[in-house]
Write a protein that holds these residues in place. Structure first.
Motif, PDB file in Angstrom:
ATOM      1  N   ASP A   1       1.030  -1.252  -0.035  1.00 20.46           N
ATOM      2  CA  ASP A   1       0.028   0.012   0.011  1.00 20.46           C
ATOM      3  C   ASP A   1       0.880   1.189  -0.053  1.00 20.46           C
ATOM      4  OD1 ASP A   1      -1.860   2.057   0.337  1.00 20.46           O
ATOM      5  OD2 ASP A   1      -2.324   1.430   2.350  1.00 20.46           O
ATOM      6  N   HIS A   2       1.535   1.572  -1.127  1.00 24.18           N
ATOM      7  CA  HIS A   2       2.456   2.583  -1.185  1.00 24.18           C
ATOM      8  C   HIS A   2       1.801   4.035  -0.911  1.00 24.18           C
ATOM      9  CE1 HIS A   2       5.085  -0.444  -2.715  1.00 24.18           C
ATOM     10  NE2 HIS A   2       4.103  -0.657  -3.743  1.00 24.18           N
ATOM     11  N   SER A   3       0.530   4.116  -0.963  1.00 25.05           N
ATOM     12  CA  SER A   3       0.168   5.624  -0.732  1.00 25.05           C
ATOM     13  C   SER A   3       0.236   5.738   0.836  1.00 25.05           C
ATOM     14  CB  SER A   3      -1.476   5.423  -1.184  1.00 25.05           C
ATOM     15  OG  SER A   3      -1.546   5.436  -2.359  1.00 25.05           O
ATOM     16  N   SER A   4      -0.214   4.789   1.598  1.00 20.98           N
ATOM     17  CA  SER A   4       0.068   4.852   3.054  1.00 20.98           C
ATOM     18  C   SER A   4       1.494   4.801   3.615  1.00 20.98           C
ATOM     19  CB  SER A   4      -0.816   3.758   3.691  1.00 20.98           C
ATOM     20  OG  SER A   4      -2.207   3.802   3.373  1.00 20.98           O
ATOM     21  N   LEU A   5       2.374   3.827   2.972  1.00 23.86           N
ATOM     22  CA  LEU A   5       3.758   3.555   3.316  1.00 23.86           C
ATOM     23  C   LEU A   5       4.513   4.997   3.016  1.00 23.86           C
ATOM     24  CD1 LEU A   5       4.073   0.202   1.752  1.00 23.86           C
ATOM     25  CD2 LEU A   5       4.150   0.751   4.257  1.00 23.86           C
ATOM     26  N   ALA A   6       4.018   5.727   1.955  1.00 23.61           N
ATOM     27  CA  ALA A   6       4.833   6.836   1.418  1.00 23.61           C
ATOM     28  C   ALA A   6       4.447   8.029   2.152  1.00 23.61           C
ATOM     29  CB  ALA A   6       4.540   7.249  -0.207  1.00 23.61           C
ATOM     30  N   SER A   7       3.147   8.202   2.609  1.00 25.54           N
ATOM     31  CA  SER A   7       2.723   9.393   3.366  1.00 25.54           C
ATOM     32  C   SER A   7       2.503   9.401   4.817  1.00 25.54           C
ATOM     33  CB  SER A   7       1.424   9.763   2.727  1.00 25.54           C
ATOM     34  OG  SER A   7       0.540   8.991   3.114  1.00 25.54           O
ATOM     35  N   ILE A   8       2.562   8.164   5.638  1.00 29.79           N
ATOM     36  CA  ILE A   8       2.256   8.046   6.940  1.00 29.79           C
ATOM     37  C   ILE A   8       3.440   7.421   7.540  1.00 29.79           C
ATOM     38  CG2 ILE A   8       0.747   7.072   8.626  1.00 29.79           C
ATOM     39  CD1 ILE A   8      -0.743   9.354   6.525  1.00 29.79           C
ATOM     40  N   PRO A   9       3.802   7.979   8.879  1.00 30.83           N
ATOM     41  CA  PRO A   9       5.151   7.405   9.452  1.00 30.83           C
ATOM     42  C   PRO A   9       4.784   5.977  10.031  1.00 30.83           C
ATOM     43  CG  PRO A   9       4.812   9.627  10.087  1.00 30.83           C
ATOM     44  CD  PRO A   9       3.706   9.145   9.251  1.00 30.83           C
ATOM     45  N   ASP A  10       5.581   5.169   9.927  1.00 31.06           N
ATOM     46  CA  ASP A  10       5.514   3.975  10.152  1.00 31.06           C
ATOM     47  C   ASP A  10       4.873   3.634  11.889  1.00 31.06           C
ATOM     48  OD1 ASP A  10       5.863   0.802   9.755  1.00 31.06           O
ATOM     49  OD2 ASP A  10       7.252   1.164  11.462  1.00 31.06           O
TER      50      ASP A  10
END
Length: 286
Positions: free
Chosen positions: A27-36
């Motif tokens: 889920d690259h949208s979430s992985l890219a924009s939200i801190p782990d």
């Protein structure tokens, strides 16, 4: 309570395949924009009026995406809902909540739409002896959830597939050479293969109903695409010898009249093939 066809294995397989279809390699949208490390909460917001379905499924989806996510459920399956109601809160890793969001909504919206329409049709035949059945007119690979939704809405499941009941429809009868031939061949097949399956025969007119009664050996007579007058005549002619089922093009406008003819069951394909999803949304809690 889950129906027998919703097993832990079948449910897990569906969820895994659906997630794989949606997530792919990430889920690259979430992985890219939200801190782990981000922790957040979201609410399942109802935006339409109807019967809620799929809450139990949503719990399984969320658990499969991330077992550390927690849910607080306020509204359970089968409950009437209205705009503004909150079905549940989900809390935990923000990336996981976003990854689960679309599959949860896709399933719950469709299941809730089916449950809502089933409930509406049931209300129209209240006070009669008729029971509402679904059909095999379902979405491929989504059947178990659509049939589950029919149960949640107060309907009754017809056969699950081609393997758990024999329905001799018009094409079977025509290919077999007639009603008697189709029923006789079916009994020979069941004896030869040592199977015990219920037999339903579809009839198109009173002459075919007579042929079924003359032959016997069935569990239900389906009365297909008959007018209310024809249905009433057929029910009187059968006179309780076999349960009866009305089918074919039955709508909200006609179902009450059909039920009043005295049929035992009414099968409606539109329960699963022509429904409008209930509007739901998963919103971040700010």
């Amino acid at each position: 309570m889950r129906p027998s066809y919703i097993t832990d294995e079948s449910l897990k397989q569906f969820i895994k395949q659906a997630l794989a279809e949606d997530i792919g390699d990430g889920d690259h949208s979430s992985l890219a924009s939200i801190p782990d490390s981000a922790q957040n909460e979201a609410k399942l917001l109802v935006k339409g009026t109807g019967i809620l379905a799929g809450v139990e499924l949503a719990q399984e989806i969320i658990r499969e995406v991330d077992a550390t996510l927690t849910l607080e459920v306020f509204i359970t399956d089968g409950t009437p809902v209205k705009p503004g109601d909150i079905a549940f809160y989900v809390a935990g890793k923000a990336q996981s909540i976003l990854t689960a969001e679309r599959l949860v909504l896709n399933c719950m919206q469709r299941m809730s739409g089916i449950a809502t329409f089933t409930h509406q049709l049931n209300q129209l035949i209240a006070g009669t002896n008729a029971r509402l059945l679904d059909t095999r007119k379902t979405t491929p690979n989504f059947r178990m959830l659509e049939k589950w939704a029919v149960l949640i809405g107060g309907g009754v499941n017809h056969r699950y597939g081609l393997f758990d009941m024999i329905i001799l429809k018009d094409n079977h009868v025509d290919y077999a050479g007639g009603i008697k031939q189709a029923i006789t061949a079916t009994h020979e097949y069941l004896q030869r293969t040592n199977r015990q399956l219920k037999i339903v025969v579809e009839t198109r007119n009173l002459q075919e109903v007579r042929q079924v009664l003359d032959t016997g050996g069935v569990d239900r007579i389906m009365l297909d695409n008959m007018t209310p007058d024809q249905l009433r005549e057929a029910v009187q002619f059968i006179n309780g010898q076999y349960p009866t089922e009305a089918s074919g093009g039955i709508t909200e406008e006609t179902i009450a009249t059909i039920a009043a003819t005295g049929v035992d069951f009414i099968s409606v394909g539109a329960l699963t093939h022509s429904i409008r999803s209930l509007d739901l949304s998963l919103k971040a809690k700010k």
